[in-house]
Design a protein around this motif. Structure first.
Motif, PDB file in Angstrom:
ATOM      1  N   VAL A 168      -2.444  -5.640   8.069  1.00 44.11           N
ATOM      2  CA  VAL A 168      -1.004  -5.760   8.245  1.00 44.11           C
ATOM      3  C   VAL A 168      -0.535  -7.196   8.058  1.00 44.11           C
ATOM      4  O   VAL A 168      -1.237  -8.154   8.370  1.00 44.11           O
ATOM      5  CB  VAL A 168      -0.583  -5.254   9.638  1.00 44.11           C
ATOM      6  N   GLU A 169       0.643  -7.311   7.521  1.00 41.45           N
ATOM      7  CA  GLU A 169       1.260  -8.622   7.371  1.00 41.45           C
ATOM      8  C   GLU A 169       1.804  -9.069   8.720  1.00 41.45           C
ATOM      9  O   GLU A 169       2.497  -8.319   9.415  1.00 41.45           O
ATOM     10  CB  GLU A 169       2.398  -8.537   6.352  1.00 41.45           C
ATOM     11  N   VAL A 170       1.488 -10.282   9.114  1.00 38.81           N
ATOM     12  CA  VAL A 170       2.010 -10.821  10.358  1.00 38.81           C
ATOM     13  C   VAL A 170       3.484 -11.131  10.151  1.00 38.81           C
ATOM     14  O   VAL A 170       3.856 -11.874   9.245  1.00 38.81           O
ATOM     15  CB  VAL A 170       1.255 -12.091  10.778  1.00 38.81           C
ATOM     16  N   ALA A 171       4.330 -10.539  10.954  1.00 38.12           N
ATOM     17  CA  ALA A 171       5.769 -10.757  10.832  1.00 38.12           C
ATOM     18  C   ALA A 171       6.381 -10.815  12.229  1.00 38.12           C
ATOM     19  O   ALA A 171       6.068  -9.972  13.080  1.00 38.12           O
ATOM     20  CB  ALA A 171       6.403  -9.634  10.019  1.00 38.12           C
ATOM     21  N   PRO A 172       7.251 -11.785  12.480  1.00 40.87           N
ATOM     22  CA  PRO A 172       7.808 -11.953  13.829  1.00 40.87           C
ATOM     23  C   PRO A 172       8.710 -10.805  14.260  1.00 40.87           C
ATOM     24  O   PRO A 172       8.931 -10.616  15.457  1.00 40.87           O
ATOM     25  CB  PRO A 172       8.603 -13.262  13.702  1.00 40.87           C
TER      26      PRO A 172
END
Length: 461
Positions: A168-172
């Motif tokens: 998964v892409e780390v996204a805030p």
């Protein structure tokens, strides 16, 4: 009676269709941005074979396999080529269908395109938001994985494995690291559609959920694809479809059975461009008849790994040559046409072959039985067995004289001479095992060598 390994229950089960008068099956199709490789072809041929078997046993079968024509890889390919995205997708959709047809794979009954089902995707996403399984964040809509207590039911992955395996892409803006995208924003130069969340495009996973429901209804009988799709793609499909229809914790409310085919290697190694062993169907069919390729793809059990090699191709060419030669010998025997009488056709297929296919598509056993046919049957009985078994397997579809008229086995003379020199060096060093290994490699390429006073000669076999 068909039995197969159901990935959902993780056991072999008897197939009991939801409606015995109409079997419905979905298999994930290609993303059309380049030529399909031989691993893609394995999945296509395997599910074509399942569809063929089902059609022989049930009065109606609807087989759906999609085209993914909106995806970041397509955008990149179009940009690199300097052409519109539609030009890329139309080009490679046609090439894919033509290449698969050369392998005897029929077109699915329905081949939906993702771009033609954006409305259905938006509707499904709206349902997920309304049921608190999805949320909007910074122009994205994401599925909230913890909202589905049964998430992981298909792959059997633990919570930690889900997060790690999803890449998964780390996204805030994510509520949970495992949450995945249902909708994402598009810039003006990217493909996009108007939606309640702004101008954007769908995430990959929601596409198949929407297309499967649109064309098969829910629930349907069989869903499948390559083993690499089990997680996260198929896992996400189950979550989306069940939760959108208020059926969380009921995975069979989407698809009752799941089938996955195994991976493919090339000469014992993972296929990759960096290793120089990346094989496209478009290239392989230049050197081998499509039916030889099909037999090779079916030569290992579909759930097991398949090691692709020149030797495997050569062995299956020998078998196909024998079958066509026998058909040619029987050309003067007249068979009354059976038209579309499927029950009558099934009666002509040897019981052992039909039983092997019904037992989790045991194609290796089928190939053994084909060899036995040539020894145990003759005359009209043999010709009927070959013709109708061929129809079921997608082989023996040509006139023998046409099959033998074309030599599909091209040779690489430089490679042959290099291998012969390698063998000579091994013999000079008294490495006889190495020399024998080179001889076997050449034989696998369809090349027979002979040592003479004037040196080593070779010929195609």
């Amino acid at each position: 009676m068909i039995k197969f390994y159901n990935s959902l229950s993780r056991q072999k089960e008897e197939f009991v269709p939801l409606d015995a008068n109409h079997v419905r099956m979905y298999a994930c199709g290609p993303t059309v941005y380049n030529y399909a490789h031989i691993g893609n072809a394995r999945a296509t041929v395997v599910f074509d074979q399942w569809a063929r078997l089902l059609r022989h046993l049930y009065p109606k079968v609807t087989y759906v396999s999609n085209i993914t024509d909106v995806e970041d890889k397509i955008m990149i390919a179009a940009k690199e080529a300097g052409v519109p995205i539609l030009e890329i997708t139309e080009k490679y959709t046609k090439i894919y269908n033509d290449d698969m047809a050369s392998l005897g794979a029929n077109l699915p009954d329905v081949q939906p395109k993702a771009t033609e089902h954006i409305g259905e995707m938006i509707t499904q996403i709206e349902a997920l938001i309304a049921r608190d399984h999805a949320y909007e964040a910074e122009g994205h809509v994401l599925f909230n994985v913890p909202s589905d207590p049964s998430y992981g039911v298909l792959s059997g992955r633990s919570r930690d494995e889900q997060v790690a395996g999803a890449r998964v892409e780390v996204a805030p803006y994510k509520k949970d690291p495992a949450d995945f995208v249902l909708w994402k924003p598009s810039t003006e130069d990217q493909p996009g559609w108007d939606s309640p969340w702004g101008f954007g495009r769908p995430g990959w996973h929601i596409e198949c959920s929407a297309m499967a429901e649109k064309h098969l209804g829910l629930p349907f009988d069989i869903h499948g694809g390559g083993a690499d799709l089990k997680f996260p793609h198929h896992e996400n499909e189950v979550a989306q479809s069940c939760c959108a229809n208020d059926k969380a914790n009921e995975p069979e409310s989407f698809s009752k059975y799941w089938i996955h085919n195994g991976f493919l290697t090339v000469e014992g190694e993972k296929m990759s461009k960096s290793l120089g062993n990346f094989l496209t169907v478009h290239d392989v069919i230049k050197n081998y008849d499509g039916e030889v390729i099909r037999l090779t793809l079916l030569s290992a059990h579909y759930r097991q790994p398949l090691d692709w090699s020149e030797q495997a191709l050569h062995q299956n060419k020998i078998l196909l040559d024998k079958l066509y030669k026998k058909l040619d010998e029987l050309k003067d025997i007249y068979l009354a046409p059976l038209a579309n009488d499927m029950a009558a056709r099934v009666e002509k297929i040897p019981t052992a072959i039909l039983q092997a296919l019904c037992d989790d598509l045991n194609t290796p056993l089928v190939l053994m039985e084909l060899n036995k046919l040539l020894k145990e049957k003759e005359g009209t009985e043999l010709k009927e067995a070959l013709i109708y078994t061929g129809d079921l397997l997608g082989i023996l579809q040509k006139d023998p004289k046409d099959y033998f008229a074309v030599d599909h086995s091209s040779v690489d003379e430089d490679k042959i001479n290099t291998l012969i020199e390698k063998r000579n060096q091994a013999k000079a060093a008294k490495d006889y095992a190495g020399a024998d290994a080179v001889r076997d490699e050449l034989l696998g390429m369809g090349i027979e060598i002979k040592d003479t006073r004037d040196g080593t000669t070779w010929q195609k076999v």
